[in-house]
Design a protein around this motif. Structure first.
Motif, PDB file in Angstrom:
ATOM      1  N   PHE A  96       0.836  -1.203   0.000  1.00  0.00           N
ATOM      2  CA  PHE A  96       0.000   0.000   0.000  1.00  0.00           C
ATOM      3  C   PHE A  96       0.872   1.255   0.000  1.00  0.00           C
ATOM      4  O   PHE A  96       0.610   2.212  -0.743  1.00  0.00           O
ATOM      5  CB  PHE A  96      -0.917  -0.017   1.224  1.00  0.00           C
ATOM      6  N   MET A  97       1.924   1.231   0.783  1.00  0.00           N
ATOM      7  CA  MET A  97       2.821   2.395   0.845  1.00  0.00           C
ATOM      8  C   MET A  97       3.552   2.594  -0.483  1.00  0.00           C
ATOM      9  O   MET A  97       3.763   3.730  -0.925  1.00  0.00           O
ATOM     10  CB  MET A  97       3.821   2.212   1.991  1.00  0.00           C
ATOM     11  N   ASP A  98       3.920   1.498  -1.146  1.00  0.00           N
ATOM     12  CA  ASP A  98       4.563   1.607  -2.457  1.00  0.00           C
ATOM     13  C   ASP A  98       3.607   2.202  -3.483  1.00  0.00           C
ATOM     14  O   ASP A  98       4.016   3.028  -4.322  1.00  0.00           O
ATOM     15  CB  ASP A  98       5.038   0.228  -2.921  1.00  0.00           C
ATOM     16  N   ASP A  99       2.338   1.772  -3.433  1.00  0.00           N
ATOM     17  CA  ASP A  99       1.337   2.325  -4.351  1.00  0.00           C
ATOM     18  C   ASP A  99       1.111   3.808  -4.087  1.00  0.00           C
ATOM     19  O   ASP A  99       0.925   4.604  -5.023  1.00  0.00           O
ATOM     20  CB  ASP A  99       0.020   1.566  -4.217  1.00  0.00           C
ATOM     21  N   CYS A 100       1.129   4.193  -2.810  1.00  0.00           N
ATOM     22  CA  CYS A 100       0.965   5.602  -2.453  1.00  0.00           C
ATOM     23  C   CYS A 100       2.116   6.451  -3.008  1.00  0.00           C
ATOM     24  O   CYS A 100       1.906   7.581  -3.476  1.00  0.00           O
ATOM     25  CB  CYS A 100       0.898   5.764  -0.932  1.00  0.00           C
ATOM     26  N   LYS A 101       3.316   5.904  -2.967  1.00  0.00           N
ATOM     27  CA  LYS A 101       4.477   6.629  -3.502  1.00  0.00           C
ATOM     28  C   LYS A 101       4.305   6.885  -5.005  1.00  0.00           C
ATOM     29  O   LYS A 101       4.644   7.956  -5.511  1.00  0.00           O
ATOM     30  CB  LYS A 101       5.749   5.832  -3.238  1.00  0.00           C
ATOM     31  N   TYR A 102       3.756   5.871  -5.705  1.00  0.00           N
ATOM     32  CA  TYR A 102       3.507   6.037  -7.142  1.00  0.00           C
ATOM     33  C   TYR A 102       2.525   7.186  -7.389  1.00  0.00           C
ATOM     34  O   TYR A 102       2.757   8.039  -8.259  1.00  0.00           O
ATOM     35  CB  TYR A 102       2.955   4.731  -7.719  1.00  0.00           C
ATOM     36  N   TYR A 103       1.421   7.215  -6.622  1.00  0.00           N
ATOM     37  CA  TYR A 103       0.429   8.280  -6.785  1.00  0.00           C
ATOM     38  C   TYR A 103       1.009   9.639  -6.405  1.00  0.00           C
ATOM     39  O   TYR A 103       0.735  10.657  -7.046  1.00  0.00           O
ATOM     40  CB  TYR A 103      -0.804   7.986  -5.931  1.00  0.00           C
ATOM     41  N   ASN A 104       1.806   9.660  -5.344  1.00  0.00           N
ATOM     42  CA  ASN A 104       2.354  10.926  -4.850  1.00  0.00           C
ATOM     43  C   ASN A 104       3.352  11.519  -5.843  1.00  0.00           C
ATOM     44  O   ASN A 104       3.441  12.749  -5.993  1.00  0.00           O
ATOM     45  CB  ASN A 104       3.032  10.707  -3.499  1.00  0.00           C
ATOM     46  N   ASP A 105       4.093  10.647  -6.537  1.00  0.00           N
ATOM     47  CA  ASP A 105       5.086  11.121  -7.503  1.00  0.00           C
ATOM     48  C   ASP A 105       4.457  11.490  -8.846  1.00  0.00           C
ATOM     49  O   ASP A 105       5.093  12.166  -9.662  1.00  0.00           O
ATOM     50  CB  ASP A 105       6.157  10.040  -7.732  1.00  0.00           C
ATOM     51  N   SER A 106       3.221  11.029  -9.081  1.00  0.00           N
ATOM     52  CA  SER A 106       2.568  11.281 -10.360  1.00  0.00           C
ATOM     53  C   SER A 106       2.129  12.739 -10.470  1.00  0.00           C
ATOM     54  O   SER A 106       1.691  13.363  -9.499  1.00  0.00           O
ATOM     55  CB  SER A 106       1.355  10.361 -10.520  1.00  0.00           C
ATOM     56  N   LYS A 107       2.247  13.277 -11.679  1.00  0.00           N
ATOM     57  CA  LYS A 107       1.807  14.654 -11.931  1.00  0.00           C
ATOM     58  C   LYS A 107       0.337  14.723 -12.320  1.00  0.00           C
ATOM     59  O   LYS A 107      -0.219  15.810 -12.464  1.00  0.00           O
ATOM     60  CB  LYS A 107       2.667  15.273 -13.036  1.00  0.00           C
ATOM     61  N   GLN A 108      -0.287  13.572 -12.506  1.00  0.00           N
ATOM     62  CA  GLN A 108      -1.689  13.534 -12.915  1.00  0.00           C
ATOM     63  C   GLN A 108      -2.604  13.821 -11.737  1.00  0.00           C
ATOM     64  O   GLN A 108      -2.294  13.491 -10.583  1.00  0.00           O
ATOM     65  CB  GLN A 108      -2.011  12.154 -13.510  1.00  0.00           C
ATOM     66  N   SER A 109      -3.742  14.444 -12.011  1.00  0.00           N
ATOM     67  CA  SER A 109      -4.737  14.733 -10.973  1.00  0.00           C
ATOM     68  C   SER A 109      -5.723  13.573 -10.875  1.00  0.00           C
ATOM     69  O   SER A 109      -6.251  13.110 -11.890  1.00  0.00           O
ATOM     70  CB  SER A 109      -5.487  16.029 -11.297  1.00  0.00           C
ATOM     71  N   TYR A 110      -5.978  13.110  -9.686  1.00  0.00           N
ATOM     72  CA  TYR A 110      -6.866  11.975  -9.467  1.00  0.00           C
ATOM     73  C   TYR A 110      -8.037  12.383  -8.576  1.00  0.00           C
ATOM     74  O   TYR A 110      -7.844  13.051  -7.549  1.00  0.00           O
ATOM     75  CB  TYR A 110      -6.134  10.816  -8.782  1.00  0.00           C
ATOM     76  N   ALA A 111      -9.234  11.988  -8.974  1.00  0.00           N
ATOM     77  CA  ALA A 111     -10.376  12.124  -8.067  1.00  0.00           C
ATOM     78  C   ALA A 111     -10.406  10.961  -7.107  1.00  0.00           C
ATOM     79  O   ALA A 111     -10.813  11.092  -5.950  1.00  0.00           O
ATOM     80  CB  ALA A 111     -11.675  12.173  -8.869  1.00  0.00           C
ATOM     81  N   VAL A 112      -9.956   9.786  -7.587  1.00  0.00           N
ATOM     82  CA  VAL A 112      -9.995   8.556  -6.803  1.00  0.00           C
ATOM     83  C   VAL A 112      -8.642   7.866  -6.897  1.00  0.00           C
ATOM     84  O   VAL A 112      -8.033   7.807  -7.971  1.00  0.00           O
ATOM     85  CB  VAL A 112     -11.116   7.610  -7.315  1.00  0.00           C
ATOM     86  N   TYR A 113      -8.195   7.331  -5.778  1.00  0.00           N
ATOM     87  CA  TYR A 113      -6.950   6.570  -5.727  1.00  0.00           C
ATOM     88  C   TYR A 113      -7.309   5.105  -5.464  1.00  0.00           C
ATOM     89  O   TYR A 113      -7.836   4.767  -4.402  1.00  0.00           O
ATOM     90  CB  TYR A 113      -6.037   7.110  -4.626  1.00  0.00           C
TER      91      TYR A 113
END
Length: 684
Positions: free
Chosen positions: A26-43
């Protein structure tokens, strides 16, 4: 109070995530989202759940996962949200509703209440919990997009909900696209209309497949004894990481949530949670009677298979008749395989006959000895077809057809001359390439581009041709070559594409008239009784067990066998090559010889291919070539494999001596016409 009641479950969920390694993922997946420049409504986060481990840790949480999966996902959602905020894992995350948790189950308890039988009615889809079902894929759509989640804002700029992430729509099992995204949502604070903030929309991949239960195959096996039963196909929605994980014709175990989808019509579907390829159990051995027979015939490499062919299907055809065809059928059956296997050495058989009734019965009976024996219904298609998806997703649905449904088994297509010219051309292409390509016109299905999909053909084709019917007898031509048959009713290239051509006409040794009459009378007097003693000793169940065991044997070539098969192939290719037409041997000739040799070794229950197996393969192949093109220097009699009627052990010894002489002739043929020898053309 409700939140306090869920606190022990949240604690248990955190402990399970920590112990199972899910927290680190879960923490690894969070790092991917945090580093992404894309805007997400849902993770979106996928969490692997072992129900047994969870139940041992906390029974209440385990019960929620198994029977209330949506509520269980909310528990993990809360735990993950606290983890994100506490550890500052995703800076852009604002609300708990932005976290979309998908619980992926490893398995379900082996209890009847967790199994969904596709033949039962009514099916339970109201409980919104996990079930396990098993089925064969008969259709699949192309991949399309769906909305995983979307952000909505209040249209009134004064309203506090015109900013932030207060309105988040997330796809749930059974929901259509309009349930997630549409334009009639209202603000619960000021009742103004909500508008989607499109730059935050999160898309995922979606695919719909249709499955049928394995029991349905009985309807395609042409057995009049099969009892009628109710069945229906079931649509399964695959999303995101499950897309393209299933293949048409394969059998799978599916864990999912049954839902009722309302489109143009109400239909029962399943939202897949996890899929696992089904692997059939390999039988541990053969029957005692066959084991005893194998021991008694161990002194010869040819006797066991000779006796098998002699007694096989004795309630269909007279004992000792059609031995050549029955041996070919048995060899073709042991070359079938389970869908999980990569072995693809199929043996296709085309029978030339004047008694279509008996041959049809024999082929139909033999086909039913393997789990994937499909008798092609005349009203359906042999190969895949395309149509519009019935759920209105805009995707193209690809229907399997009999050939893909028979994956790993046998597709019996009946009388070859009953098929139209374009279908025969398609069959020839499939036999030669062992694949079929489906063309999808973009204009017809609302796409800008044409597409095509290629599917492997992993089954053996059986068919027959009635050469002596009154309507066809007048068009046959007299052959000018020794041993050649007139096959003008079917295209020459199609006849060549079949690995084996077997002659069962009245003029052949396969077709004795008197035993057939006696057998028919005996069956008419006592329909249920076994016609021969051998029918009691070696039952249909014994043959099923033998074939299931033999086809799973891994075989390898001995050095002598490998040299002989290459020597025969090269010699036969040279002797059947001329300067005008080139070689008459097909590109798949060597593969057929290898497959025939392996099949005879498997039928003998051996793991090594010997020279004796190559001899049987060469004789069968040469008989087939002689029927197509006439005899050559290696002149093989039509009854070479069964020169004598197998009455007792003396006749078996005579057959062994005869086959030994054939082996010497084969070696002489290889030495004379093989590589490194000077072979003169007819002109020279």
């Amino acid at each position: 109070m409700e939140k306090m009641g869920k606190l022990p479950m949240k604690e248990a969920a955190l402990v399970y995530l920590d112990r199972s390694g899910g927290l680190q993922k879960f923490m690894d997946d969070c790092k991917y989202y945090n580093d992404s420049k894309q805007s997400y409504a849902v993770y979106r986060f996928s969490i692997l759940i072992n129900p047994c481990d969870v139940v041992e840790l906390d029974a209440e949480l385990g019960n929620h996962i198994l029977h209330h999966p949506l509520k269980a996902a909310q528990v993990f959602q809360s735990v993950c949200f606290v983890a994100v905020k506490t550890l500052s894992l995703i800076g852009k995350l604002q609300t708990e509703t932005q976290i979309n948790i998908v619980l992926k189950l490893t398995h379900l308890p082996s209890l009847p209440s967790y199994s969904l039988d596709l033949c039962e009615f009514p099916l339970n889809y109201a409980s919104q919990r996990f079930y396990m079902m098993q089925g064969i894929v008969i259709a699949m759509t192309t991949v399309t997009k769906y909305t995983q989640g979307a952000r909505f804002l209040c249209s009134d700029e004064v309203c506090p909900f015109s900013k932030g992430f207060q309105y988040i729509r997330v796809h749930v099992p059974g929901a259509t696209e309009s349930a997630t995204v549409r334009n009639d949502f209202l603000c619960r604070l000021c009742s103004s209309s909500l508008q989607e903030d499109r730059k935050f929309r999160v898309l995922g991949d979606k695919q719909i497949i249709e499955i049928i239960t394995t029991k349905v195959l009985h309807a395609f096996q042409g057995d009049p004894k099969n009892q009628p039963f109710r069945f229906q196909s079931l649509s399964v929605f695959l999303r995101d990481e499950l897309v393209n994980k299933m293949k048409i014709g394969n059998e799978y175990k599916i864990i999912g949530i049954p839902v009722c989808v309302k489109t143009s019509q109400t239909a029962l579907c399943v939202e897949a949670n996890s899929i696992t390829p089904y692997t059939a159990k390999v039988p541990s051995g053969i029957s005692d009677n066959f084991r005893c027979l194998l021991s008694l015939t161990s002194s010869s490499c040819w006797r066991f298979t000779a006796i098998l062919a002699n007694v096989f299907a004795s309630h269909i055809v007279p004992l000792g008749t059609y031995n050549l065809l029955k041996l070919c059928l048995l060899m073709s059956l042991v070359q079938t395989r389970d869908c999980s296997s990569e072995r693809e050495n199929c043996l296709d058989i085309l029978v030339i006959t004047s008694d279509t009734l008996l041959v049809d019965r024999l082929l139909n009976f033999s086909m039913n000895l393997v789990s994937r024996g499909i008798r092609h219904p005349v009203c359906t298609e042999v190969f895949p077809t395309v149509s519009r998806d019935k759920y209105g997703t805009g995707a193209v649905s690809i229907q399997a057809g009999s050939a893909l449904l028979a994956r790993g088994g046998v597709c019996f297509i009946g009388d070859l001359t009953s098929h139209k010219k374009d279908k025969l051309e398609q069959l020839q292409s499939a036999l030669e390439s062992r694949s079929v390509t489906v063309f999808i016109p973009g204009k017809k299905f609302g796409d800008d581009f044409d597409q095509q999909m290629t599917f492997p053909i992993q089954c053996s084709f059986w068919s027959f041709v009635d050469m002596d019917s009154s309507s066809r007898r007048n068009v046959q031509k007299a052959s000018t070559l020794i041993g050649q048959m007139d096959c003008s009713l079917i295209p020459a290239n199609l006849a060549e594409a079949f690995g084996l051509l077997v002659n069962c006409k009245e003029s052949s040794p396969c077709h004795p008239l008197l035993p057939t009459v006696q057998h028919t009378l005996k069956k008419a007097v006592d329909p249920k009784g076994p016609p021969y003693l051998a029918s009691k000793q070696f039952t249909t169940e014994d043959f099923e067990k033998l074939l299931a065991f033999a086809k799973n044997l891994n075989v390898e070539f001995s050095l002598e066998a490998e040299r002989m098969i290459h020597g025969y192939y090269l010699a036969s290719r040279r002797i059947r090559t001329d300067s005008i037409h080139g070689s008459k041997l097909s590109a798949n000739a060597l593969k057929y010889l290898v497959s025939l040799s392996e099949a005879h070794a498997r039928l003998n229950l051996r793991n090594k291919v010997l020279r004796e197996d190559v001899l049987i393969a060469a004789l069968l192949f040469e008989i087939s070539l002689t029927l197509k093109y006439g005899a050559t220097a290696f002149c093989v009699a039509p009854n070479a494999l069964f020169p004598f009627e197998l009455y007792d052990e003396d006749y078996l010894e005579q057959r062994d001596l005869y086959l030994t002489q054939c082996q010497q002739q084969l070696q002489h043929f290889i030495a004379t016409c093989g590589p490194g020898t000077a072979v003169l053309s007819s002109d020279e």
